[in-house]
Design a protein around this motif. Structure first.
Motif, PDB file in Angstrom:
ATOM      1  N   ASP A 109      25.221  -8.322 -24.908  1.00 45.00           N
ATOM      2  CA  ASP A 109      24.434  -7.318 -25.933  1.00 45.00           C
ATOM      3  C   ASP A 109      23.272  -6.867 -25.794  1.00 45.00           C
ATOM      4  O   ASP A 109      22.623  -7.907 -25.975  1.00 45.00           O
ATOM      5  CB  ASP A 109      24.813  -8.490 -27.250  1.00 45.00           C
ATOM      6  CG  ASP A 109      26.029  -8.932 -27.771  1.00 45.00           C
ATOM      7  OD1 ASP A 109      27.580  -8.442 -27.497  1.00 45.00           O
ATOM      8  OD2 ASP A 109      26.415 -10.273 -28.106  1.00 45.00           O
ATOM      9  N   ILE A 110      22.977  -5.774 -25.512  1.00 42.09           N
ATOM     10  CA  ILE A 110      21.616  -5.278 -24.923  1.00 42.09           C
ATOM     11  C   ILE A 110      21.043  -4.263 -26.759  1.00 42.09           C
ATOM     12  O   ILE A 110      22.415  -3.833 -27.961  1.00 42.09           O
ATOM     13  CB  ILE A 110      21.776  -3.974 -24.634  1.00 42.09           C
ATOM     14  CG1 ILE A 110      21.652  -3.777 -22.705  1.00 42.09           C
ATOM     15  CG2 ILE A 110      20.855  -2.774 -24.474  1.00 42.09           C
ATOM     16  CD1 ILE A 110      22.789  -3.749 -22.277  1.00 42.09           C
ATOM     17  N   VAL A 111      19.810  -5.123 -27.379  1.00 40.61           N
ATOM     18  CA  VAL A 111      19.466  -5.120 -28.467  1.00 40.61           C
ATOM     19  C   VAL A 111      18.655  -4.292 -28.264  1.00 40.61           C
ATOM     20  O   VAL A 111      18.393  -3.021 -29.996  1.00 40.61           O
ATOM     21  CB  VAL A 111      19.124  -6.104 -29.531  1.00 40.61           C
ATOM     22  CG1 VAL A 111      20.306  -6.822 -29.516  1.00 40.61           C
ATOM     23  CG2 VAL A 111      18.177  -6.716 -27.750  1.00 40.61           C
ATOM     24  N   PHE A 112      18.285  -3.370 -27.447  1.00 44.51           N
ATOM     25  CA  PHE A 112      16.746  -2.839 -27.171  1.00 44.51           C
ATOM     26  C   PHE A 112      16.648  -2.423 -26.048  1.00 44.51           C
ATOM     27  O   PHE A 112      16.894  -2.586 -24.895  1.00 44.51           O
ATOM     28  CB  PHE A 112      15.004  -3.327 -27.416  1.00 44.51           C
ATOM     29  CG  PHE A 112      13.994  -2.603 -27.939  1.00 44.51           C
ATOM     30  CD1 PHE A 112      14.085  -1.863 -28.722  1.00 44.51           C
ATOM     31  CD2 PHE A 112      13.408  -2.317 -26.569  1.00 44.51           C
ATOM     32  CE1 PHE A 112      12.801  -1.000 -29.109  1.00 44.51           C
ATOM     33  CE2 PHE A 112      12.051  -1.824 -26.463  1.00 44.51           C
ATOM     34  CZ  PHE A 112      11.829  -1.161 -28.120  1.00 44.51           C
TER      35      PHE A 112
ATOM     36  N   GLU B 259      13.349   0.065 -23.813  1.00 45.06           N
ATOM     37  CA  GLU B 259      12.259   0.445 -23.833  1.00 45.06           C
ATOM     38  C   GLU B 259      12.227   1.717 -23.061  1.00 45.06           C
ATOM     39  O   GLU B 259      12.236   1.361 -21.866  1.00 45.06           O
ATOM     40  CB  GLU B 259      11.066  -0.245 -23.274  1.00 45.06           C
ATOM     41  CG  GLU B 259       9.641   0.276 -23.370  1.00 45.06           C
ATOM     42  CD  GLU B 259       9.472  -1.011 -24.083  1.00 45.06           C
ATOM     43  OE1 GLU B 259       8.613  -1.379 -24.341  1.00 45.06           O
ATOM     44  OE2 GLU B 259       7.919  -1.483 -21.996  1.00 45.06           O
TER      45      GLU B 259
ATOM     46  N   VAL C 129      13.356  -0.586 -19.663  1.00 47.69           N
ATOM     47  CA  VAL C 129      13.303  -2.278 -20.191  1.00 47.69           C
ATOM     48  C   VAL C 129      14.627  -2.933 -20.574  1.00 47.69           C
ATOM     49  O   VAL C 129      13.926  -1.902 -21.930  1.00 47.69           O
ATOM     50  CB  VAL C 129      11.915  -2.860 -20.364  1.00 47.69           C
ATOM     51  CG1 VAL C 129      12.322  -4.384 -20.967  1.00 47.69           C
ATOM     52  CG2 VAL C 129      10.931  -2.920 -19.685  1.00 47.69           C
TER      53      VAL C 129
ATOM     54  N   GLU D  63      16.315  -4.980 -22.808  1.00 46.19           N
ATOM     55  CA  GLU D  63      16.269  -6.816 -23.147  1.00 46.19           C
ATOM     56  C   GLU D  63      18.109  -6.526 -24.404  1.00 46.19           C
ATOM     57  O   GLU D  63      18.596  -5.867 -25.469  1.00 46.19           O
ATOM     58  CB  GLU D  63      15.486  -6.430 -24.468  1.00 46.19           C
ATOM     59  CG  GLU D  63      14.001  -5.647 -24.403  1.00 46.19           C
ATOM     60  CD  GLU D  63      13.148  -7.566 -24.381  1.00 46.19           C
ATOM     61  OE1 GLU D  63      13.365  -8.353 -25.095  1.00 46.19           O
ATOM     62  OE2 GLU D  63      12.209  -6.805 -24.555  1.00 46.19           O
ATOM     63  N   SER D  64      18.682  -7.652 -24.340  1.00 43.42           N
ATOM     64  CA  SER D  64      19.754  -8.194 -24.407  1.00 43.42           C
ATOM     65  C   SER D  64      19.343  -9.222 -25.293  1.00 43.42           C
ATOM     66  O   SER D  64      17.811  -9.864 -25.709  1.00 43.42           O
ATOM     67  CB  SER D  64      20.796  -8.460 -23.538  1.00 43.42           C
ATOM     68  OG  SER D  64      20.483  -9.415 -23.041  1.00 43.42           O
ATOM     69  N   VAL D  65      20.118  -9.589 -26.137  1.00 39.23           N
ATOM     70  CA  VAL D  65      20.213 -10.822 -27.053  1.00 39.23           C
ATOM     71  C   VAL D  65      19.049 -12.173 -26.022  1.00 39.23           C
ATOM     72  O   VAL D  65      18.478 -12.342 -27.094  1.00 39.23           O
ATOM     73  CB  VAL D  65      21.459 -11.414 -27.390  1.00 39.23           C
ATOM     74  CG1 VAL D  65      20.745 -12.594 -28.470  1.00 39.23           C
ATOM     75  CG2 VAL D  65      22.290 -10.679 -28.724  1.00 39.23           C
ATOM     76  N   LYS D  66      19.936 -11.897 -25.169  1.00 36.08           N
ATOM     77  CA  LYS D  66      19.190 -13.764 -24.512  1.00 36.08           C
ATOM     78  C   LYS D  66      17.988 -12.584 -23.208  1.00 36.08           C
ATOM     79  O   LYS D  66      17.331 -13.399 -23.286  1.00 36.08           O
ATOM     80  CB  LYS D  66      20.168 -14.030 -23.567  1.00 36.08           C
ATOM     81  CG  LYS D  66      20.748 -15.462 -24.819  1.00 36.08           C
ATOM     82  CD  LYS D  66      20.028 -16.269 -25.380  1.00 36.08           C
ATOM     83  CE  LYS D  66      19.476 -17.705 -24.598  1.00 36.08           C
ATOM     84  NZ  LYS D  66      18.928 -18.306 -24.737  1.00 36.08           N
ATOM     85  N   ALA D  67      18.086 -11.597 -22.481  1.00 36.81           N
ATOM     86  CA  ALA D  67      17.961 -11.102 -21.454  1.00 36.81           C
ATOM     87  C   ALA D  67      16.803 -10.152 -21.540  1.00 36.81           C
ATOM     88  O   ALA D  67      17.033  -9.466 -22.612  1.00 36.81           O
ATOM     89  CB  ALA D  67      18.415 -11.832 -20.579  1.00 36.81           C
ATOM     90  N   VAL D  68      16.070 -10.149 -20.875  1.00 38.84           N
ATOM     91  CA  VAL D  68      15.190  -8.859 -20.452  1.00 38.84           C
ATOM     92  C   VAL D  68      15.699  -8.377 -18.791  1.00 38.84           C
ATOM     93  O   VAL D  68      15.241  -9.156 -17.999  1.00 38.84           O
ATOM     94  CB  VAL D  68      13.861  -9.055 -20.434  1.00 38.84           C
ATOM     95  CG1 VAL D  68      12.621  -7.562 -20.809  1.00 38.84           C
ATOM     96  CG2 VAL D  68      13.351  -9.935 -21.764  1.00 38.84           C
TER      97      VAL D  68
END
Lengths: 125, 372
Positions: free
Chosen positions: A35-38, A40, A56, A58-63
């Motif tokens: 799940d992608i949340v941000f 950049e 960049v 960012e998912s809930v867990k990973a970058v």
């Protein structure tokens, strides 16, 4: 429309008629990130050297990072991702595109995989 | 985390995880599901609304006989004062007042039942064994799996399947029968929601999991959702938010220190690091764990330094991610005590750019425990 090309880092690039390149991540990449949340994105007009972070994710867990071997100038970014980063999950090859760039060396595209080669590549992973 | 080449251990639910489409990752030496097909956000929100089933069999379960008083030599909590069937959150401390690990302790008629973190279970066992002495019998319950059923519907599910468990209040435990299987059930969890942790023999674990998953409210959830749920609930992750260099008072866990040690005279306290910890209870700690909210949507991750206006380093993020229930990034970290009040504005540098971050009260999402 020109054929979409793929990198081993799971980005897709499509040469547009005006010589610019639209870029995003593949379905495989969004699936891996979760799940992608941000997202950049760089500033429009900025020039980025090869191997610097274009994007960049960012998912809930990973970058995750999006890099290209060659530099380029950012022509446009997908403004919708600021409020709807999940578009990269739901439509990574369409509404979830990341940015449009003018590559310093467009011959990069010739060195990338076509769709069939990319499918064969991820089948081995 | 495991060394390359070291084979990962599997829980008794490994086959079921694969069948359910889990993405397996190495965690604390185990191959564990980080998420299933629905993804972390979905699993997180499902747990907040209905109920999620988590495999936490990697955690350490330990039975202790003859140690009611002896355990008080190792933890700052009140163990002797526990009623039968009552569970308590506590901490193993070191001589410097730091936290070796956090754990759950339940008193039963003839023994104590402990649950410790997976990453530290071997070292915790050794620490307990050495600290409790020869008169105490310690048994690692490695033949037992552990499932966590978490969420507002967990009580209704258990009422149908295990009425004895449904009658428990928060932080109580009992033995019971569930679907013909002998289980040890506690009403507790790591999500901020009502819920249960159910210990069952390894050979029955898959049957139990299938039985629970057959209930309409229950979906399988992985460690990813477990982490985002506990972070929103303001709960510490041992090894990240608390460690051997962090004291209970710094960690805002002063409530886990027995009241009897806070009264004068305090000479009764024997647990390691009691002098420093009780001094901090009285005078405050130099730094404190706080909640952190970003002004924008960019998540801040563990390890990021917190800066004051002039750019001085005043703290560090220890857990950071995205909170699906808040639809916003959330984090926890330590800041100098003067900067700990909610509303304090700080900065954090993420990929060379400064971002504003605000100190907020924990938890981010109110706890909904079943207190009575």
């Amino acid at each position: 429309m020109n054929a979409t090309k793929y990198t081993q880092e799971h980005e897709w690039l499509r040469l547009e008629d005006d010589g610019s390149v639209t870029l995003g991540i593949t379905d495989y990449a969004q699936e891996q990130l979760g799940d992608i949340v941000f997202v950049e994105l760089p500033e429009v007009g900025s020039h980025l050297d090869g191997d610097s972070n274009l994007v960049v994710i960012e998912s809930v867990k990973a970058v995750g990072e999006v890099k290209l071997a060659v530099g380029g100038t950012v022509l446009a970014i997908n403004e919708r991702l600021a409020d709807a980063p999940e578009l990269v999950n739901s439509a990574p090859l369409a509404e979830g595109w990341l940015l449009r760039v003018q590559l310093d060396d467009a011959s990069l595209l010739e060195r990338l995989m076509d769709g069939n080669a990319y499918q064969a590549y991820i089948a081995e992973l | 985390m495991s060394a390359p080449g070291q084979s990962l251990k599997e829980t008794p639910l490994h086959t079921l995880h694969a069948e359910l489409g889990a993405r397996l990752v190495p965690f604390a030496g185990y191959s564990m599901p980080v998420q299933y097909a629905g993804g972390i956000k979905h699993e997180h929100l499902h747990t907040r609304q209905y109920a999620g089933l988590f495999d936490v069999s990697h955690m350490g379960q330990i039975r202790v006989r003859g140690a009611l008083d002896a355990l008080e030599r190792l933890v700052p909590g009140d163990v002797a004062g526990l009623a039968t069937g009552q569970q308590r959150y506590s901490l193993l401390t070191n001589e410097a007042g730091g936290i070796i690990d956090d754990l759950m302790i339940t008193r039963f008629a003839d023994h104590l039942h402990l649950v410790v973190n997976a990453a530290f279970k071997d070292s915790d066992f050794a620490h307990l064994s050495q600290g409790l002495g020869a008169d105490v019998e310690l048994t690692s319950l490695s033949q037992q799996a552990l499932l966590a059923l978490q969420g507002p519907a967990a009580g209704a599910v258990m009422a149908r399947l295990c009425p004895a468990a449904a009658a428990l209040a928060f932080m109580q435990g009992c033995t019971a029968t569930l679907g013909g299987m002998a289980v040890l059930v506690h009403r507790c969890g790591y999500t901020g929601e009502d819920g249960f942790e159910i210990a069952v023999a390894n050979h029955a674990a898959e049957d139990l999991a299938r039985l629970l998953l057959a209930e309409s409210e229950v979906e399988p959830c992985g460690l990813g959702a477990r982490d985002s749920l506990r972070l929103e609930a303001g709960l510490c992750l041992s090894g990240a938010d608390i460690d051997a260099g962090t004291t209970p008072v710094e960690a805002a866990l002063g409530w886990a220190i027995a009241r009897k040690y806070l009264r004068e005279p305090r000479s009764a306290a024997r647990f390691p690091g009691h002098a420093r910890i009780l001094d901090e209870v009285r005078h405050g700690a130099a730094r404190v764990r706080v909640g952190l909210r970003m002004r924008g949507r960019i998540p801040v991750r563990a390890g990021a330094e917190l800066l004051d206006g002039p750019g001085r380093v005043v703290g560090r993020v220890t857990s950071g991610g995205f909170g699906p229930s808040l639809d916003a990034p959330v984090a926890m970290g330590y800041v100098e005590r003067a900067l700990a009040p909610a509303g304090t504005a700080l900065n954090v540098t993420i990929r060379d750019t400064r971002h504003e971050v605000e100190v907020v009260a924990l938890p981010f999402v109110p706890h909904r425990y079943k207190k009575s």
